[in-house]
Motif scaffolding. Structure first.
Motif, PDB file in Angstrom:
ATOM      1  N   ILE A   4       0.819  -1.138   0.000  1.00 53.62           N
ATOM      2  CA  ILE A   4       0.000   0.000   0.000  1.00 53.62           C
ATOM      3  C   ILE A   4       0.818   1.137   0.000  1.00 53.62           C
ATOM      4  CG2 ILE A   4      -0.226   0.499   1.284  1.00 53.62           C
ATOM      5  CD1 ILE A   4      -1.852   0.092   2.874  1.00 53.62           C
ATOM      6  N   ALA A   5       1.276   0.823   0.537  1.00 47.39           N
ATOM      7  CA  ALA A   5       1.684   1.908   1.105  1.00 47.39           C
ATOM      8  C   ALA A   5       2.315   2.275   1.246  1.00 47.39           C
ATOM      9  CB  ALA A   5       1.322   2.245   1.948  1.00 47.39           C
ATOM     10  N   VAL A   6       0.586   1.264   1.170  1.00 49.90           N
ATOM     11  CA  VAL A   6       0.960   0.357   1.679  1.00 49.90           C
ATOM     12  C   VAL A   6       1.978   0.572   1.040  1.00 49.90           C
ATOM     13  CG1 VAL A   6      -0.168  -0.784   2.141  1.00 49.90           C
ATOM     14  CG2 VAL A   6       0.064  -1.226   2.977  1.00 49.90           C
ATOM     15  N   SER A  11       4.530   7.670  -2.270  1.00 51.32           N
ATOM     16  CA  SER A  11       4.493   8.815  -3.154  1.00 51.32           C
ATOM     17  C   SER A  11       3.582   9.878  -2.588  1.00 51.32           C
ATOM     18  CB  SER A  11       3.966   8.397  -4.511  1.00 51.32           C
ATOM     19  OG  SER A  11       4.605   7.244  -4.928  1.00 51.32           O
ATOM     20  N   ALA A  12       3.955  11.100  -2.706  1.00 50.96           N
ATOM     21  CA  ALA A  12       3.121  12.137  -2.117  1.00 50.96           C
ATOM     22  C   ALA A  12       2.313  12.843  -3.182  1.00 50.96           C
ATOM     23  CB  ALA A  12       3.989  13.126  -1.371  1.00 50.96           C
ATOM     24  N   ASN A 137       7.986  -3.469   5.203  1.00 55.46           N
ATOM     25  CA  ASN A 137       7.087  -2.759   4.294  1.00 55.46           C
ATOM     26  C   ASN A 137       5.907  -2.148   5.042  1.00 55.46           C
ATOM     27  OD1 ASN A 137       8.604  -3.321   2.036  1.00 55.46           O
ATOM     28  ND2 ASN A 137       7.301  -4.979   1.299  1.00 55.46           N
ATOM     29  N   GLN A 138       5.395  -2.872   6.018  1.00 53.05           N
ATOM     30  CA  GLN A 138       4.259  -2.372   6.787  1.00 53.05           C
ATOM     31  C   GLN A 138       4.618  -1.114   7.573  1.00 53.05           C
ATOM     32  OE1 GLN A 138       0.845  -3.547   7.032  1.00 53.05           O
ATOM     33  NE2 GLN A 138       1.647  -4.229   5.070  1.00 53.05           N
ATOM     34  N   HIS A 142       2.866   2.429   6.538  1.00 56.45           N
ATOM     35  CA  HIS A 142       1.991   3.101   7.498  1.00 56.45           C
ATOM     36  C   HIS A 142       2.546   4.472   7.898  1.00 56.45           C
ATOM     37  CE1 HIS A 142       0.013  -0.822   7.596  1.00 56.45           C
ATOM     38  NE2 HIS A 142      -1.050  -0.127   7.967  1.00 56.45           N
ATOM     39  N   ARG A 143       3.859   4.603   7.965  1.00 58.48           N
ATOM     40  CA  ARG A 143       4.449   5.931   8.215  1.00 58.48           C
ATOM     41  C   ARG A 143       4.098   6.883   7.078  1.00 58.48           C
ATOM     42  NH1 ARG A 143      10.365   3.971  10.347  1.00 58.48           N
ATOM     43  NH2 ARG A 143       9.732   3.586  12.498  1.00 58.48           N
ATOM     44  N   ASN A 144       4.278   6.405   5.855  1.00 59.44           N
ATOM     45  CA  ASN A 144       3.968   7.231   4.694  1.00 59.44           C
ATOM     46  C   ASN A 144       2.487   7.583   4.642  1.00 59.44           C
ATOM     47  OD1 ASN A 144       6.633   7.249   3.835  1.00 59.44           O
ATOM     48  ND2 ASN A 144       6.370   5.455   2.545  1.00 59.44           N
ATOM     49  N   ALA A 145       1.649   6.624   4.960  1.00 58.26           N
ATOM     50  CA  ALA A 145       0.205   6.870   4.941  1.00 58.26           C
ATOM     51  C   ALA A 145      -0.171   7.947   5.951  1.00 58.26           C
ATOM     52  CB  ALA A 145      -0.557   5.577   5.226  1.00 58.26           C
TER      53      ALA A 145
END
Length: 186
Positions: A4-6, A11-12, A137-138, A142-145
């Motif tokens: 996703i993200a996940v 990407s912003a 990856n999680q 989740h940080r990026n999300a």
């Protein structure tokens, strides 16, 4: 990012300054900041596309983790990710529909990141190799999300959508905390 993200999320698409009133526009969100291109202005429709791309990616990664992970806690985490992100996906779709926002958009940058993450996860050997890659990856996803959701919360002008974003933020923050705990273990 984690799928996703996940992959969710690396990407912003909502980073650009300015608020667009064309919140009903469907479309593909693209962030070309790194290469000096034009970045679409924020819109709630873009935020919906981001959230749905994240949710779809998390569900896909969790399904794979349920079959390739060997650690019982990681398998339980994957089951929780699948359940929570399916519920979030449904809530986002219902709210978007109620607000007249497109539910068919895709965050193309995030999707590409997710596809790369899925390739890596599919290539990882079942067991410790997979467990480690999945949890890494999680954490990243989740940080990026959270960063993207915080940006969307700041930018949205719609109280109902802001409330949905805040609810999603709480769930994603909980997922991040749990992923970080598991990351220390693997």
């Amino acid at each position: 990012g984690t799928v996703i993200a996940v992959t969710v999320l690396a990407s912003a698409a909502c980073r650009a300054s300015g608020y667009s009133d064309s919140n009903t526009a469907a479309g593909v969100v693209t962030d070309t900041t790194a290469v000096g291109g034009n970045v679409e202005a924020y819109s709630d429709a873009n935020a919906v596309a981001f959230l749905q791309t994240v949710n779809t990616g998390e569900i896909e990664a969790a399904a794979l983790a349920k079959t390739k992970a060997t650690d019982a806690e990681i398998k339980a985490f994957a089951r929780q990710m699948e359940t929570d992100h399916q519920q979030m996906k449904n809530e986002v779709a219902q709210t978007a529909q109620r607000l007249g926002l497109s539910t068919t958009g895709t965050d193309q940058d995030l999707l590409e990141d997710h596809q790369e993450d899925m390739r890596e996860l599919n290539e990882a050997s079942a067991g410790n190799d997979f467990d480690d890659k999945y949890i890494d990856n999680q954490v990243e996803a989740h940080r990026n999300a959270l960063d993207k959701i915080d940006d969307a919360i700041e930018r949205t002008q719609n109280a109902e959508f802001r409330s949905l974003l805040q609810k999603a933020r709480g769930a994603i923050e909980g997922h991040l905390r749990r992923a970080e705990e598991l990351d220390k273990k693997v």
